[in-house]
Scaffold this motif. Structure first.
Motif, mmCIF file in Angstrom:
data_model
loop_
_atom_site.group_PDB
_atom_site.id
_atom_site.type_symbol
_atom_site.label_atom_id
_atom_site.label_comp_id
_atom_site.label_asym_id
_atom_site.label_seq_id
_atom_site.Cartn_x
_atom_site.Cartn_y
_atom_site.Cartn_z
ATOM 1 N N LEU A 196 10.813 12.304 -0.074
ATOM 2 C CA LEU A 196 10.314 13.579 -0.591
ATOM 3 C C LEU A 196 11.473 14.527 -0.866
ATOM 4 O O LEU A 196 12.360 14.683 -0.025
ATOM 5 C CB LEU A 196 9.342 14.221 0.404
ATOM 6 C CG LEU A 196 8.116 13.390 0.795
ATOM 7 C CD1 LEU A 196 7.286 14.136 1.835
ATOM 8 C CD2 LEU A 196 7.265 13.058 -0.429
ATOM 9 N N ASN A 197 11.452 15.161 -2.023
ATOM 10 C CA ASN A 197 12.488 16.129 -2.388
ATOM 11 C C ASN A 197 12.357 17.374 -1.509
ATOM 12 O O ASN A 197 11.328 18.059 -1.560
ATOM 13 C CB ASN A 197 12.337 16.506 -3.864
ATOM 14 C CG ASN A 197 13.500 17.342 -4.375
ATOM 15 O OD1 ASN A 197 14.152 18.054 -3.613
ATOM 16 N ND2 ASN A 197 13.755 17.262 -5.659
ATOM 17 N N ARG A 215 4.202 25.076 1.593
ATOM 18 C CA ARG A 215 5.267 24.778 2.560
ATOM 19 C C ARG A 215 6.156 23.645 2.046
ATOM 20 O O ARG A 215 5.750 22.839 1.215
ATOM 21 C CB ARG A 215 4.653 24.385 3.901
ATOM 22 C CG ARG A 215 3.926 25.522 4.607
ATOM 23 C CD ARG A 215 3.098 25.010 5.775
ATOM 24 N NE ARG A 215 3.891 24.231 6.729
ATOM 25 C CZ ARG A 215 3.364 23.522 7.723
ATOM 26 N NH1 ARG A 215 2.049 23.479 7.875
ATOM 27 N NH2 ARG A 215 4.141 22.845 8.542
ATOM 28 N N TYR A 216 7.382 23.608 2.583
ATOM 29 C CA TYR A 216 8.345 22.580 2.201
ATOM 30 C C TYR A 216 8.301 21.424 3.200
ATOM 31 O O TYR A 216 7.832 21.584 4.339
ATOM 32 C CB TYR A 216 9.747 23.187 2.151
ATOM 33 C CG TYR A 216 9.942 24.126 0.989
ATOM 34 C CD1 TYR A 216 10.415 23.668 -0.240
ATOM 35 C CD2 TYR A 216 9.627 25.488 1.109
ATOM 36 C CE1 TYR A 216 10.583 24.526 -1.315
ATOM 37 C CE2 TYR A 216 9.783 26.362 0.043
ATOM 38 C CZ TYR A 216 10.255 25.872 -1.169
ATOM 39 O OH TYR A 216 10.411 26.728 -2.244
ATOM 40 N N PRO A 217 8.782 20.230 2.811
ATOM 41 C CA PRO A 217 8.698 19.057 3.693
ATOM 42 C C PRO A 217 9.276 19.272 5.084
ATOM 43 O O PRO A 217 8.782 18.699 6.056
ATOM 44 C CB PRO A 217 9.490 17.991 2.917
ATOM 45 C CG PRO A 217 9.342 18.374 1.492
ATOM 46 C CD PRO A 217 9.334 19.884 1.493
ATOM 47 N N GLN A 249 2.775 13.893 8.930
ATOM 48 C CA GLN A 249 2.277 14.738 7.844
ATOM 49 C C GLN A 249 3.039 14.477 6.552
ATOM 50 O O GLN A 249 2.459 14.479 5.465
ATOM 51 C CB GLN A 249 2.382 16.202 8.243
ATOM 52 C CG GLN A 249 1.385 16.627 9.310
ATOM 53 C CD GLN A 249 1.634 18.053 9.789
ATOM 54 O OE1 GLN A 249 2.776 18.504 9.904
ATOM 55 N NE2 GLN A 249 0.561 18.771 10.076
ATOM 56 N N ARG A 250 4.342 14.245 6.667
ATOM 57 C CA ARG A 250 5.128 13.936 5.466
ATOM 58 C C ARG A 250 4.650 12.637 4.827
ATOM 59 O O ARG A 250 4.590 12.538 3.594
ATOM 60 C CB ARG A 250 6.608 13.817 5.828
ATOM 61 C CG ARG A 250 7.255 15.114 6.232
ATOM 62 C CD ARG A 250 8.752 14.939 6.412
ATOM 63 N NE ARG A 250 9.306 15.990 7.236
ATOM 64 C CZ ARG A 250 10.601 16.229 7.367
ATOM 65 N NH1 ARG A 250 11.469 15.482 6.726
ATOM 66 N NH2 ARG A 250 11.044 17.206 8.136
ATOM 67 N N GLN A 251 4.333 11.636 5.661
ATOM 68 C CA GLN A 251 3.852 10.386 5.081
ATOM 69 C C GLN A 251 2.482 10.582 4.442
ATOM 70 O O GLN A 251 2.166 9.940 3.435
ATOM 71 C CB GLN A 251 3.808 9.291 6.155
ATOM 72 C CG GLN A 251 3.765 7.875 5.597
ATOM 73 C CD GLN A 251 4.972 7.514 4.771
ATOM 74 O OE1 GLN A 251 5.217 8.089 3.711
ATOM 75 N NE2 GLN A 251 5.735 6.529 5.237
ATOM 76 N N ARG A 252 1.686 11.479 4.987
ATOM 77 C CA ARG A 252 0.406 11.807 4.351
ATOM 78 C C ARG A 252 0.637 12.480 2.996
ATOM 79 O O ARG A 252 -0.112 12.240 2.038
ATOM 80 C CB ARG A 252 -0.425 12.720 5.254
ATOM 81 C CG ARG A 252 -0.999 12.028 6.483
ATOM 82 C CD ARG A 252 -1.690 13.009 7.414
ATOM 83 N NE ARG A 252 -2.118 12.369 8.642
ATOM 84 C CZ ARG A 252 -3.321 11.840 8.848
ATOM 85 N NH1 ARG A 252 -4.224 11.892 7.892
ATOM 86 N NH2 ARG A 252 -3.623 11.270 9.996
#
Length: 273
Positions: free
Chosen positions: A97-98, A143-145, A152-155
């Motif tokens: 993710l960027n 929100r940012y990664p 949550q990031r993988q979601r």
């Protein structure tokens, strides 16, 4: 068959040595709504297969066919359709993710690239719907990664892949970098998405417990070759290839007595053979 891989071969340069063959006439297929597991130890060719079937690298021999499209030679509209309908979730949610893009931008990027949502209001609505579907709060789309947990990031990565409604999702060890408790949540999410969207999943993994939970059919790879394939019941209940048997034997057993009995049975079988 929705996707067919037929006798593909792939080599990588190893200068000054001759090229190293990493895939040897690999063949298998995936049907609509099917979850297929690709399993094997590190270096068995799993990720290279994923790159080939996503047209990120080209095999030297063999063919890959998706719903009538020759993937290896696809150009123009055929390639754009393939890119839209076959999506990928990578292993590392931190690296895929960027960090300069918000959750809304990340998830909605595919809608913009493929011209699916015509304006920002429609895109935002689709992003909110997708976030809710994968268990994220739509209020967090700005929100940012860095402000999300690993799970949550993988979601977010899954939502990003599914928002354009693909027909096949390729998952390259998507839970390997997550905690065990979070792994179960992500696997359950993938199962839920498979049912809701009639999604075909190609799940690349070395964790046989995860594959057993998610996949109905399994392809076992060893040194770039398919050594066994079959249903979940066949592979786990009656494996035929010695390599598959060794993979299953290496799975940790939480019950010491059961583990000891399994080792004794394996030693007895080896002595009899």
């Amino acid at each position: 068959m929705l996707l067919t891989i037929d006798r593909i071969c792939k080599s990588y340069a190893a200068f000054p040595n001759p090229p190293t063959r990493v895939l040897h006439e690999v063949s298998f297929g995936v049907n609509h709504g099917e979850a297929l597991g690709l399993v094997g130890e590190s270096g068995s060719g799993k990720s290279t297969i994923a790159k080939c079937l996503l047209a990120l690298t080209r095999p030297e021999e063999g063919s890959i066919t998706y719903d009538g499209i020759d993937v290896v030679n696809a150009r123009g509209e055929d390639l754009r359709r393939f890119r839209r309908e076959v999506q990928m979730v990578f292993q590392d949610p931190y690296g895929s993710l960027n960090p300069r893009m918000t959750a809304e931008d990340l998830i909605g990027e595919g809608l913009l690239v493929h011209g699916i949502a015509r304006n920002s209001v429609e895109r935002r609505s689709r992003v909110a719907e997708m976030m809710e579907m994968v268990g994220l709060n739509p209020d967090d789309m700005d929100r940012y990664p860095r402000s999300f947990s690993g799970g949550q990031r993988q979601r977010i990565a899954i939502a990003r892949a599914l928002v354009i409604r693909p027909r096949i999702l390729v998952c390259d060890e998507p839970v390997a970098a997550l905690d065990v408790s979070v792994q179960a949540q992500v696997i359950n999410l993938l199962q839920d998405m498979q049912r809701k969207l009639n999604l075909a999943i190609i799940f690349v993994a070395h964790d046989l417990a995860v594959v057993r939970h998610l996949c109905e059919n399994i392809v076992v790879l060893h040194k770039g070759k398919v050594v066994e394939r079959g249903s979940r019941e066949q592979i786990f209940g009656n494996p035929q290839n010695p390599y598959t048997q060794s993979l299953l034997a290496a799975v940790p057993v939480p019950d010491p007595a059961l583990g000891r009995a399994r080792r004794e049975a394996r030693h007895a079988a080896q002595a009899a053979g």
